[in-house]
Scaffold this active site. Sequence first.
Site, mmCIF file in Angstrom:
data_model
loop_
_atom_site.group_PDB
_atom_site.id
_atom_site.type_symbol
_atom_site.label_atom_id
_atom_site.label_comp_id
_atom_site.label_asym_id
_atom_site.label_seq_id
_atom_site.Cartn_x
_atom_site.Cartn_y
_atom_site.Cartn_z
ATOM 1 C CD GLU A 1 -31.180 47.704 -18.637
ATOM 2 O OE1 GLU A 1 -30.453 46.833 -18.959
ATOM 3 O OE2 GLU A 1 -32.136 47.905 -19.336
ATOM 4 C CE1 TYR B 1 -34.563 48.162 -16.901
ATOM 5 C CE2 TYR B 1 -34.961 50.691 -17.124
ATOM 6 C CZ TYR B 1 -34.431 49.489 -17.521
ATOM 7 O OH TYR B 1 -33.690 49.763 -18.750
#
Length: 399
Positions: free
Chosen positions: A207, A119
């Site tokens: 993101e 991530y």
Amino acid sequence: MNIHEYQAKQLMREYGVPVSDGRVVLKAEEAKTAASELDGPVWVVKAQIHAGGRGKGHFKEASAGEKGGVRLTRSVEEAADEVQRMLGRTLVTHQSGPAGRTVNRIYIEEGAGIARELYLALLIDRKTSHIAFVCSTEGGMDIEEVAAKTPDRIVTFTVDPATGISGFHGRRVAFALGLEGRQVRQCVELVGRLYRLFVEKDAEMLEVNPLIVTDKGELRCLDAKMGFDSNALYRQPEILALRDETEEDPKELAASKFDLNYIALDGEIGCMVNGAGLAMATMDIIKLFGAEPANFLDVGGGATTEKVTEAFKIITSDPQVKGILINIFGGIMRCDVIAEGVIAAVKEVGLKVPLVVRLEGTNVELGKKILNESGLDVIAADDLADAAQKIVAAVKEYA
Ligand code: GDP
Ligand code: MN
């Protein structure tokens, strides 16, 4: 303003950030041609909506066992079938709200072999006014879930804009993600490019979940979400062109066309106020007296009759609105303009819910006179507390 995954990936490509090859399709007939331009043996079919969690989401009126909005397929035909299945349907994810979003665009992508899912996100940290990096080894999961269950697996730090991005930051990310060898070098490069993209395009959020290590040991951005600072769009025509109006709240969209500062909320009392501070105070005082605001709306300083009419139309178009509170302190804004705008709007769209008006300031007597003589069913209020109490009581009574 948010953009679609395929658009974010196109920007990333322009900045030399590694992403898979892909094609966007708007019509089912285009699917086969698009898929056959990509190498297999896996084609990933991805519904494009401005909400995450598509893989785990579900379509409305799904048949038993039907899967969500991200599908791995093994042939061009199967990919085309999936496009056909998804287009025009409503996809509900934990980020879309229960109403879901209509799928009007599909992205077909060359499938990647995944060794690890990581991530990585860039955000504006409002406390330090710096860009923050958020990194985690737990990719492919909701970062909120990781934060709740294993917060120690999230590493964040910010970059001082005075010194800018450096290899040090990239290595810090690489270390947090447990990368080794040449992946560290790739990570330093990736971090630098993402940072440059973020700054140059006035992004607010970027993101990548998951950022993957492929089965060949390369870093690649497998998913991409980007949001941009709306106040900077005037100098980002290329980003503005990516706007998908079908993804936006129609009330907020109408408001932006008339330059009204409007944000839709969940409550039952529609508010029309001038000045952001007074608008905030009005929302607070509605809550204080036991109700919830349906919106934030600042009509601004120099609103015209037309603008007030539009604002009123936007408020009344919300079926949740059970009462309206107009709270104007006329400084630059004149109370008679507000009064005329309200009357024009009611003539056009009607008034089906109670309306409380509190006017104060420039031309207040004229404003009140116009409203009184209009024959409109207006409840007059003297001050902020009085106005809030009156609208809350009226809504409770009419309910
Ligand atoms: P989201 O559900 O909206 O976050 O959509 P993602 O793009 O993140 O896809 C969801 C999941 O599908 C990812 O976490 C991956 O596990 C899987 N996925 C997506 N693309 C690929 C791919 O190219 N290859 C493989 N093997 N899995 C993929
Ligand atoms: Mn994702």
